[in-house]
Design a protein around this motif. Structure first.
Motif, PDB file in Angstrom:
ATOM      1  N   ASP A   1     -17.734  49.454   5.311  1.00 33.00           N
ATOM      2  CA  ASP A   1     -17.553  48.330   6.243  1.00 33.00           C
ATOM      3  C   ASP A   1     -18.764  48.074   7.124  1.00 33.00           C
ATOM      4  O   ASP A   1     -18.650  47.654   8.261  1.00 33.00           O
ATOM      5  CB  ASP A   1     -16.314  48.547   7.112  1.00 33.00           C
TER       6      ASP A   1
ATOM      7  N   GLY B   1     -16.921  54.546   9.232  1.00 36.78           N
ATOM      8  CA  GLY B   1     -16.576  53.134   9.306  1.00 36.78           C
ATOM      9  C   GLY B   1     -16.872  52.589  10.685  1.00 36.78           C
ATOM     10  O   GLY B   1     -17.455  53.273  11.527  1.00 36.78           O
TER      11      GLY B   1
ATOM     12  N   THR C   1     -15.740  56.973  13.127  1.00 39.62           N
ATOM     13  CA  THR C   1     -16.275  55.658  13.489  1.00 39.62           C
ATOM     14  C   THR C   1     -17.614  55.821  14.209  1.00 39.62           C
ATOM     15  O   THR C   1     -18.100  54.888  14.837  1.00 39.62           O
ATOM     16  CB  THR C   1     -15.299  54.863  14.381  1.00 39.62           C
TER      17      THR C   1
ATOM     18  N   ARG D   1      -9.007  50.620  10.693  1.00 40.32           N
ATOM     19  CA  ARG D   1      -9.386  50.609   9.274  1.00 40.32           C
ATOM     20  C   ARG D   1      -9.511  52.051   8.746  1.00 40.32           C
ATOM     21  O   ARG D   1      -9.112  52.342   7.623  1.00 40.32           O
ATOM     22  CB  ARG D   1     -10.706  49.863   9.113  1.00 40.32           C
TER      23      ARG D   1
END
Length: 156
Positions: free
Chosen positions: A92, A36, A77, A41
């Motif tokens: 995302d 992501g 991430t 998130r």
């Protein structure tokens, strides 16, 4: 060489769809990186994966822990997951490079079709990957069940 599968969400949200995709990837014996863009998130997705599916367990962790290399599913991430994944799932709008598609069994781009920004980002990713010669499939749940709507074969 792997392929990129694009999943256009229109009926069910990410937190309802991701467990199904992860279960299928794990049934293939693959380690998975869920990539992501936002740490908060990813922490939220971590919590959701402890709740769903209700009748199964998806072993996973968030990158940065002492056992990242052992995680069957690692939420990150950034690229280069420590669990050496055969499958990367982008959520995302997290970036996927063509060389990642080539190096993995599968890359999944999961995007919210009700979000114009997410839809535009997925279109850019499709074009980038297919222009680089990667094979790709586009799946939509618009009819209420998953249907392949487009496919591009890998080119040499």
């Amino acid at each position: 060489m792997g392929e990129a599968y694009f999943y256009h969400l229109t009926r069910r949200p990410l937190e309802a769809t991701l467990p199904t995709l992860l279960t299928r990837a794990r049934q293939q014996g693959w380690r998975v990186e869920v990539r992501g863009r936002d740490a908060a998130r990813m922490a939220w997705l971590d919590e959701q994966l402890w709740l769903e599916p209700k009748d199964a367990f998806l072993p996973h962790g968030i990158a940065g822990g002492p056992h990242d290399a052992d995680q069957p599913i690692l939420l990150t991430t950034g690229g280069g997951a420590a669990n050496n994944p055969q499958c990367v799932m982008s959520v995302d709008g997290a970036e996927i490079a063509p060389d990642e598609v080539i190096a993995r069994e599968r890359v999944c781009v999961v995007f919210d079709g009700n979000d114009d920004t997410a839809l535009a980002a997925a279109r850019v990713q499709w074009k980038t990957l297919t222009d680089a010669g990667c094979g790709a499939q586009y799946w939509s749940e618009e009819s209420g069940r998953w249907e392949m709507k487009a496919q591009r074969e890998a080119s040499s």
